[in-house]
Design an enzyme around this catalytic site. Structure first.
Site, PDB file in Angstrom:
ATOM      1  N   ASP A 171       6.906   0.852  -2.089  1.00 36.94           N
ATOM      2  CA  ASP A 171       6.021  -0.179  -1.563  1.00 36.94           C
ATOM      3  C   ASP A 171       4.602   0.307  -1.385  1.00 36.94           C
ATOM      4  O   ASP A 171       3.924   0.281  -2.321  1.00 36.94           O
ATOM      5  CB  ASP A 171       6.766  -0.799  -0.379  1.00 36.94           C
ATOM      6  N   LYS A 175       6.606  -1.524  -6.610  1.00 40.59           N
ATOM      7  CA  LYS A 175       5.745  -2.531  -6.533  1.00 40.59           C
ATOM      8  C   LYS A 175       4.438  -2.259  -7.118  1.00 40.59           C
ATOM      9  O   LYS A 175       3.888  -1.323  -6.759  1.00 40.59           O
ATOM     10  CB  LYS A 175       5.547  -3.095  -5.282  1.00 40.59           C
ATOM     11  N   PRO A 226      21.208  -6.721  -2.188  1.00 40.82           N
ATOM     12  CA  PRO A 226      22.646  -7.413  -1.597  1.00 40.82           C
ATOM     13  C   PRO A 226      23.134  -6.784  -0.435  1.00 40.82           C
ATOM     14  O   PRO A 226      23.806  -7.563   0.324  1.00 40.82           O
ATOM     15  CB  PRO A 226      23.312  -7.063  -2.872  1.00 40.82           C
TER      16      PRO A 226
HETATM   17  P1  5GP Z   1       7.026   2.290   1.669  1.00 35.76           P
HETATM   18  O1  5GP Z   1       5.927   1.395   2.221  1.00 35.76           O
HETATM   19  O2  5GP Z   1       7.030   3.384   2.601  1.00 35.76           O
HETATM   20  O3  5GP Z   1       6.760   2.532   0.176  1.00 35.76           O
HETATM   21  O4  5GP Z   1       8.349   1.698   1.567  1.00 35.76           O
HETATM   22  C1  5GP Z   1       9.052   1.962   3.161  1.00 35.76           C
HETATM   23  C2  5GP Z   1      10.427   1.197   3.078  1.00 35.76           C
HETATM   24  O5  5GP Z   1      10.040  -0.104   3.504  1.00 35.76           O
HETATM   25  C3  5GP Z   1      11.456   1.428   2.065  1.00 35.76           C
HETATM   26  O6  5GP Z   1      11.964   2.656   1.652  1.00 35.76           O
HETATM   27  C4  5GP Z   1      11.989  -0.150   2.093  1.00 35.76           C
HETATM   28  O7  5GP Z   1      13.157   0.418   3.010  1.00 35.76           O
HETATM   29  C5  5GP Z   1      11.252  -0.869   2.956  1.00 35.76           C
HETATM   30  N1  5GP Z   1      10.747  -2.041   2.135  1.00 35.76           N
HETATM   31  C6  5GP Z   1       9.290  -1.976   1.540  1.00 35.76           C
HETATM   32  N2  5GP Z   1       9.168  -3.074   0.706  1.00 35.76           N
HETATM   33  C7  5GP Z   1      10.527  -3.787   0.850  1.00 35.76           C
HETATM   34  C8  5GP Z   1      10.959  -4.950  -0.067  1.00 35.76           C
HETATM   35  O8  5GP Z   1      10.017  -5.445  -0.574  1.00 35.76           O
HETATM   36  N3  5GP Z   1      11.872  -5.164   0.505  1.00 35.76           N
HETATM   37  C9  5GP Z   1      12.932  -4.347   1.248  1.00 35.76           C
HETATM   38  N4  5GP Z   1      14.246  -4.740   1.324  1.00 35.76           N
HETATM   39  N5  5GP Z   1      12.480  -3.248   1.949  1.00 35.76           N
HETATM   40  C10 5GP Z   1      11.412  -2.962   1.533  1.00 35.76           C
END
Ligand code: 5GP
Length: 208
Positions: free
Chosen positions: A119, A148, A176
């Site tokens: 993300d 993303k 899921p």
């Molecule tokens: P980062 O922002 O460090 O890339 O993401 C941190 C964590 O946030 C990811 O490992 C994930 O667990 C959670 N995360 C970020 N975006 C999403 C999303 O769209 N869906 C879900 N389920 N978790 C997310």
């Protein structure tokens, strides 16, 4: 930014009425499997480090095909208790045992860090830096099911191999294994996942 590989994309999914995009177990399995030939050709992992909880199931899917063992770590950017981003960034709740048999493969190995979604990239940067600080891998790669398409806060050095099974738009993605967190049965979740793929069936009416 490291060089970036992704598998040939699966059918595009659209957000559900709540603006979130729902993925089925089969969607995840399919995306991960399509990445395997690239991982074998370009990285040849000796061992995987799954970031829990989201990286565990994709890593398990990969293990069957890559035949590389899985080590588990637990990092948290989002505070599950409050559903907000932790003000001080990522917290490491669990690290792997570097003296275990798979743990010993990390030093001098090709180490693939697996997570479900990239993300802001904050968690991946933290994981890579902690790994490089604590161990001496030969090569480090990062593999996510979903990247993303958005500006990233975290950065990865050029020598870090980067693999994303899918590049997706910036929506909240629902997996899921989290169905109960959203108050749904797995059947209801999978129905939404099919609807996000533009499919519907008679069965969906009874489980929605
Ligand atoms: P980062 O922002 O460090 O890339 O993401 C941190 C964590 O946030 C990811 O490992 C994930 O667990 C959670 N995360 C970020 N975006 C999403 C999303 O769209 N869906 C879900 N389920 N978790 C997310």
């Amino acid at each position: 930014m490291p060089s970036c590989s992704s598998s040939s994309s699966s059918a595009k999914k659209s957000p559900a009425d709540d603006g979130k995009v729902y993925y089925s177990y089969a969607d995840i399995h399919d995306s991960v499997s399509r990445l395997v030939p690239t991982l074998q050709k370009e990285f040849q992992p000796t061992v995987m480090i799954a970031i829990g909880g989201g990286g565990f199931i994709p890593a398990r899917m990969l293990r069957t095909e890559l035949k590389a063992p899985i080590l588990a770590i637990s990092l948290e950017l989002y505070d599950d208790a409050t559903n907000t981003i932790r003000p001080k960034g990522v917290v490491c709740h669990q690290w792997f045992d570097e003296n275990s048999e798979p743990g010993k493969l990390v030093k001098d190995g090709n180490v693939l860090i697996v997570d479900e979604v990239d993300d802001t990239r904050t968690t991946l940067q933290y994981a890579v830096e902690l790994l490089l600080e604590k161990c001496q891998p030969k090569k480090v790669g990062v593999c996510v099911v979903h990247n993303k398409n958005k500006p990233k806060k975290g950065t990865l050095a050029d020598e870090i191999a980067y693999f994303a099974a899918e590049n997706v738009e910036d929506h909240w993605l629902c997996y899921p294994w989290d169905a109960a967190e959203y108050g749904r049965s797995i059947g209801q979740h999978e129905t939404l996942a099919r609807q996000c793929s533009g499919e519907s069936s008679e069965n969906d009416k009874s489980s929605s």
